[in-house]
Scaffold this motif. Structure first.
Motif, mmCIF file in Angstrom:
data_model
loop_
_atom_site.group_PDB
_atom_site.id
_atom_site.type_symbol
_atom_site.label_atom_id
_atom_site.label_comp_id
_atom_site.label_asym_id
_atom_site.label_seq_id
_atom_site.Cartn_x
_atom_site.Cartn_y
_atom_site.Cartn_z
ATOM 1 N N MET A 323 0.825 -1.220 0.000
ATOM 2 C CA MET A 323 0.000 0.000 0.000
ATOM 3 C C MET A 323 0.859 1.270 0.000
ATOM 4 S SD MET A 323 -3.169 -0.902 -0.024
ATOM 5 C CE MET A 323 -4.225 0.312 0.743
ATOM 6 N N SER A 324 2.120 1.130 -0.388
ATOM 7 C CA SER A 324 2.984 2.315 -0.421
ATOM 8 C C SER A 324 2.429 3.320 -1.431
ATOM 9 C CB SER A 324 4.401 1.918 -0.853
ATOM 10 O OG SER A 324 4.891 0.952 0.033
ATOM 11 N N SER A 336 4.924 7.453 1.296
ATOM 12 C CA SER A 336 4.748 6.625 2.492
ATOM 13 C C SER A 336 4.934 5.176 2.069
ATOM 14 C CB SER A 336 3.341 6.864 3.060
ATOM 15 O OG SER A 336 3.053 5.923 4.058
ATOM 16 N N ILE A 337 5.816 4.465 2.784
ATOM 17 C CA ILE A 337 6.142 3.091 2.405
ATOM 18 C C ILE A 337 5.955 2.185 3.613
ATOM 19 C CG2 ILE A 337 8.083 1.562 1.771
ATOM 20 C CD1 ILE A 337 9.217 3.848 0.106
ATOM 21 N N ILE A 426 8.450 -3.110 -10.543
ATOM 22 C CA ILE A 426 8.710 -1.700 -10.828
ATOM 23 C C ILE A 426 7.382 -0.941 -10.894
ATOM 24 C CG2 ILE A 426 9.780 -0.085 -12.462
ATOM 25 C CD1 ILE A 426 11.724 -2.051 -10.976
ATOM 26 N N CYS A 427 6.415 -1.495 -11.600
ATOM 27 C CA CYS A 427 5.092 -0.862 -11.671
ATOM 28 C C CYS A 427 4.120 -1.751 -10.914
ATOM 29 C CB CYS A 427 4.659 -0.715 -13.128
ATOM 30 S SG CYS A 427 2.927 -0.255 -13.307
ATOM 31 N N SER A 428 3.702 -1.283 -9.717
ATOM 32 C CA SER A 428 2.801 -2.164 -8.964
ATOM 33 C C SER A 428 1.397 -2.136 -9.517
ATOM 34 C CB SER A 428 2.784 -1.857 -7.464
ATOM 35 O OG SER A 428 3.499 -0.754 -7.145
ATOM 36 N N CYS A 429 0.988 -1.012 -10.150
ATOM 37 C CA CYS A 429 -0.379 -0.986 -10.686
ATOM 38 C C CYS A 429 -0.563 -2.098 -11.713
ATOM 39 C CB CYS A 429 -0.670 0.348 -11.355
ATOM 40 S SG CYS A 429 -0.797 1.701 -10.202
#
Ligand SMILES: Cc1cc2nc3c(=O)[nH]c(=O)nc-3n(C[C@H](O)[C@H](O)[C@H](O)COP(=O)(O)OP(=O)(O)OC[C@H]3O[C@@H](n4cnc5c(N)ncnc54)[C@H](O)[C@@H]3O)c2cc1C
Ligand code: SF4
Length: 846
Positions: A323-324, A336-337, A426-429
């Motif tokens: 959820m970063s 926020s990480i 690299i791309c979480s989406c």
């Protein structure tokens, strides 16, 4: 062919659309007839970029799917249609128009709705939520219908979306307040110190933040405006009120048909996104996995993929999500990480807080300092990408983990692309790994754009843009391929190429340039760059309607924002020459407004400590006395410093003051890739230190020696001697051409020193172009400079003459009061900003 089975998706939001898209591409697709039922009148759109709607984007720019694209893909879409009921026994559902549909498998992707706290009066006409394009239309219409000139907008909720909504209200021209019940902003993602840095930064942008504030009731006044009554007894009037107090899953259909839901809502799912009925899946913000609702799009996409795999007989379970978050809220970096609050057992934290710059960084590590558990960043997100990779891939931290957040630290090894494993996300989406990016390049992709199209990395929230570019550049370089130097993902051109396009095609606005030569809506890299190009070329005021939205804070308010959120004022004093009368005016203004006064290194007078609403009054007085803006806030000509020269000095060989004044007045207002400084000395004793400037002029017996491309600052460079013994006319023509060539060809934020270093052939090449006119550009450069010189206008004077522009200068909404949060103490007979400790003490004893 056997009869196809019916698969129905309820909800045509981002996740429902992603499910349909992924399912259609799966092997199982042929066996199913897919239908989507969506309650919104418009087909699925990118909700993450909803706020772009206020920046001129429309549904077509945000659309993910269209009725035509669904039809082409063989999907039946029922848009503007709500599912009223599900009958699990007969496997049917009923639509609001009475139609009945049967299903073999059903997918609930109904998302969530904004929570509106049950404050009495919450349902008044001017109360809104911030979730759909229709909501935004309603807000815009309420905000622009009242033309009282001092409209106010309030957002209840200081979380991530609340601040985004506040930015939207601000962009609609409303004086904006944020009301937060908790003691700090973004209480979920930030700690107290970070929340307070963010608050301070946001307030400095003119948005008033009220933390620790509970709203008791909302009263509708006789004129339709709203009055918020707070528990403290205070109240606040507003024209528009937006609730952004969290989300609640839209699980009403699930409850109606008896599926398992969580105690606080959400449809329970397993790792395959199946609900308690194996024929019904739930994905996205309506789904509850391991007692958690995920309010981000990436986990929804992963759930959709898990369901697609399961429906096709495969197994690709959903096992939770990171959820970063990395955001720019009202232009302020926030990151926020992981375990940002350090709740894990044995966690230790390291903090760096720079009050002067409004930066706060914190990392949370395991007890042995070897693993990153979480982080918070406010004011500077440059470390975010590396920190996220340390966190996601559990990469061993350096021996001194704090070196990752300390400025100018040499102890921290940079986390280069090579340090990342292929499995690094690299791309979480879109769930794209480094390995997938490298494979795409090996498969023939040669640019970020190609990789994006191939892997879909960076096609959703945009947070991974920088990391993606690093990986693409490093991989291409490693394979000996020339790297693409596009300005950013919105323009596949360099700054220089964009300049030429603006020039050749006569383009005058950002919107035209991006429509013709770019894509998307722009970002913090291309907007100010294009603003600078347009200003250099056409010299229209940066405050003109099409340009103002592109500017950074200093240019927006035509003043430099200082560490306590106040502004400084620098009138132009060409060549450093000033009359006693003008000195008296500055002294009187400084006295009346109690401003700290200092002579700058460039021989100007800087007045510090003015609040936003005071800037126009102060500038009016200065302009009445004959001053002009000194452009101290802009990437433009700053100062031409001078010594006293031949008029007073017994060594002087030429009138250095006269020449400095002439040069300063000629180039004032010239917008450039970076700030530019000049100096003129009256003889080779060099009292004005001209050889440390972009343009240095030193008098000789026979005229002027010209030095170019020097600078002080972080990486000083001595200027190079460019031409000798020039007469006045040749000196000016040479400087005209050199500056214009720099303005046209340098990269964004490239100082003249770095520009010269980057030119193939260096100083020799530059001499050839400027002095020998080897490219035949001379006449054109002369014409361009003449246009800039002829169209100069003082930006402050133009602002004071325009009521519309003046509206931006308000510290506070509906109150002429000063900001209590700005606290000064006296030192050496003047004011200075109070330190945090002093401030606390002063406020407590007030
Ligand atoms: C302003 C804003 C900014 C955001 N920024 C980010 C961000 O930066 N990063 C990020 O990861 N996430 C962000 N989000 C969250 C992200 O948009 C959501 O997580 C995502 O859109 C959820 O998708 P979904 O399909 O589950 O729900 P939704 O997109 O809400 O779609 C659900 C759809 O189902 C429809 N529906 C509901 N009930 C029915 C019914 N009975 N019949 C028919 N249709 C029905 C709804 O009308 C809606 O269209 C943001 C959200 C907003 C509002
Ligand atoms: S540079 Fe030369 S002219 Fe100027 S003040 Fe110094 S000695 Fe005098």
């Amino acid at each position: 062919m056997s009869q196809r089975k019916d698969l129905i998706i309820i909800g045509n939001g981002m996740v429902g659309h992603h499910f349909a898209d992924s399912f259609r591409q799966s092997d199982a697709a042929d066996q199913w007839h897919i239908q989507i039922v969506g309650e919104e009148r418009l087909s699925a759109y990118d909700r993450v970029h909803l706020s772009d709607y206020f920046q001129g984007s429309d549904h077509s720019a945000l659309a993910l799917g269209t009725p035509q694209s669904y039809r082409a893909a063989g999907i039946s879409a029922h848009l503007g249609t709500r599912v009223e009921r599900i009958d699990r026994a007969s496997k049917t559902l009923v639509l609001n128009d009475g139609e009945e549909l049967s299903y073999d498998k059903l997918v609930l992707a109904t998302g969530s709705y904004p929570f509106v706290p049950p404050i009495p009066g919450h349902d008044a006409e001017r109360c809104f939520v911030y979730r759909t394009l229709d909501d935004l239309d309603a807000i815009r219409s309420a905000a622009t219908n009242r033309q009282t000139g001092d409209n106010v907008g309030v957002v209840i909720g200081g979380g991530l979306l609340g601040l985004e909504a506040a930015n939207a209200l601000r962009s609609l021209g409303l004086a904006t307040h944020v009301i937060e019940f908790a003691p700090r902003l973004m209480p979920v993602q930030l700690d107290d110190a970070a929340g307070s840095v963010l608050k301070h930064k946001i307030e400095a942008l003119g948005v008033q933040v009220h933390t620790d504030t509970a709203t008791d009731s909302i009263e509708t006044l006789a004129d339709g405006r709203l009055r918020l009554h707070f528990a403290s007894g205070d109240n606040l009037d507003t024209d528009v009120l937006v609730f952004s107090a969290g989300i609640r899953p839209r699980d009403e259909l699930a409850r109606q048909c008896g599926l398992d839901v969580g105690e606080r809502g959400g449809v329970r799912i397993n790792n395959h996104a199946q609900t308690s009925d194996p024929d019904i899946y739930a994905i996205g913000e309506v789904a509850l996995w391991d007692n958690r609702i995920f309010g981000l799009v990436a986990p929804g996409y992963r759930m959709a993929e898990a369901a697609v795999a399961h429906l096709g007989g495969g197994d690709s379970p959903f096992l939770g999500a990171d959820m970063s978050t990395k955001l720019k809220l009202l232009g302020v970096d926030v990151g926020s990480i992981g375990d940002a609050h350090g709740n894990s057992a044995g966690a230790i934290s390291f903090r760096y807080h720079n009050e002067a710059k409004g930066q706060y960084k914190k990392i949370v590590t395991s007890a042995d300092g070897k693993h990153l558990l979480g982080a918070i960043l406010v004011g500077d997100n440059s470390a975010y990408d590396s920190l996220l990779q340390y966190y996601l891939n559990d990469i061993a931290l350096p021996a001194e983990p704090d070196s990752l957040i300390l400025p100018n630290s040499t102890g921290a090894p940079a986390l280069g692309v090579d340090a990342l494993p292929d499995s690094a996300t690299i791309c979480s989406c879109m769930n794209v790994t480094k390995g997938a990016i490298v494979s795409a390049i090996d498969g023939g992709c040669c640019s970020v754009g190609d990789v994006k199209a191939e892997t879909r990395a960076n096609s959703s929230c945009g947070g991974c843009a920088a990391m993606l570019k690093n990986i693409v550049d490093a991989t291409l370089e490693a394979r000996g391929v020339e790297v693409d130097h596009s300005l950013c993902e919105h323009f596949a051109h360099t700054r220089q190429a964009l300049y030429h396009l603006v020039q050749v095609e006569g383009i005058k606005t950002f919107d035209d340039l991006i429509a013709k030569h770019g894509r998307g809506h722009g970002c913090d890299i291309c907007k100010p760059t294009v603003a600078s190009i347009l200003a250099s070329h056409w010299n229209e005021g940066v405050h003109e309607a099409p340009h103002v939205k592109l500017q950074d804070t200093n240019d927006t308010f035509l003043a430099n924002m200082q560490k306590d959120g106040t502004y400084s004022i620098v009138p132009r004093i060409a060549g450093g020459e000033i009359t006693p009368d003008k000195l008296l005016v500055i002294g009187q203004v400084a006295k009346d407004y109690r401003l700290y006064t200092k002579i700058t290194g460039g021989q100007r007078i800087d007045l510090f400590g003015a609040q936003l609403h005071q800037l126009p009054e102060i500038w009016q007085r200065l302009i009445d006395a004959g001053f002009e803006t000194g452009h101290a806030y802009g990437k433009a000509l700053r100062t031409v410093k001078s010594c006293v020269g031949s008029t007073w000095c017994r060594y002087g060989q030429q009138d250095s003051v006269g020449m400095a004044i002439l040069l300063e007045n000629r180039y004032k207002g010239l917008r450039a890739p970076h700030k530019i400084k000049f100096a003129v000395s009256g003889c080779t004793r060099e009292c004005a230190e001209a050889q440390s400037k972009d343009i240095g002029v030193i008098a000789t017996e026979n005229g002027w020696n010209l030095y170019v491309c020097g600078n002080g600052g972080m990486k000083p460079r001595h200027a190079d001697l460019f031409a000798t013994d020039l007469d006045d006319v040749t000196l000016i023509r040479t400087v005209d051409r050199l500056l214009m060539f720099y303005v046209r060809t340098a990269d964004r934020l490239q100082r003249t020193a770095r520009w010269l270093e980057s030119l193939d052939g260096g100083l020799d090449y530059l001499s050839d172009v400027i002095l020998n006119d080897s490219l035949g550009l001379g006449a054109e450069l002369d014409t361009q400079m003449a246009r800039v010189v002829d169209t100069y206008q003082c930006e402050w004077k133009a602002t004071l003459e325009d009521e519309q522009k003046l509206k931006r200068f308000r510290t506070f909404v509906n109150s002429p009061e000063s900001d209590d949060n700005v606290v000064f103490v006296e030192e050496r007979d003047q004011i200075r900003p109070a330190t945090a400790d002093e401030k606390q003490h002063i406020i407590a004893s007030a």
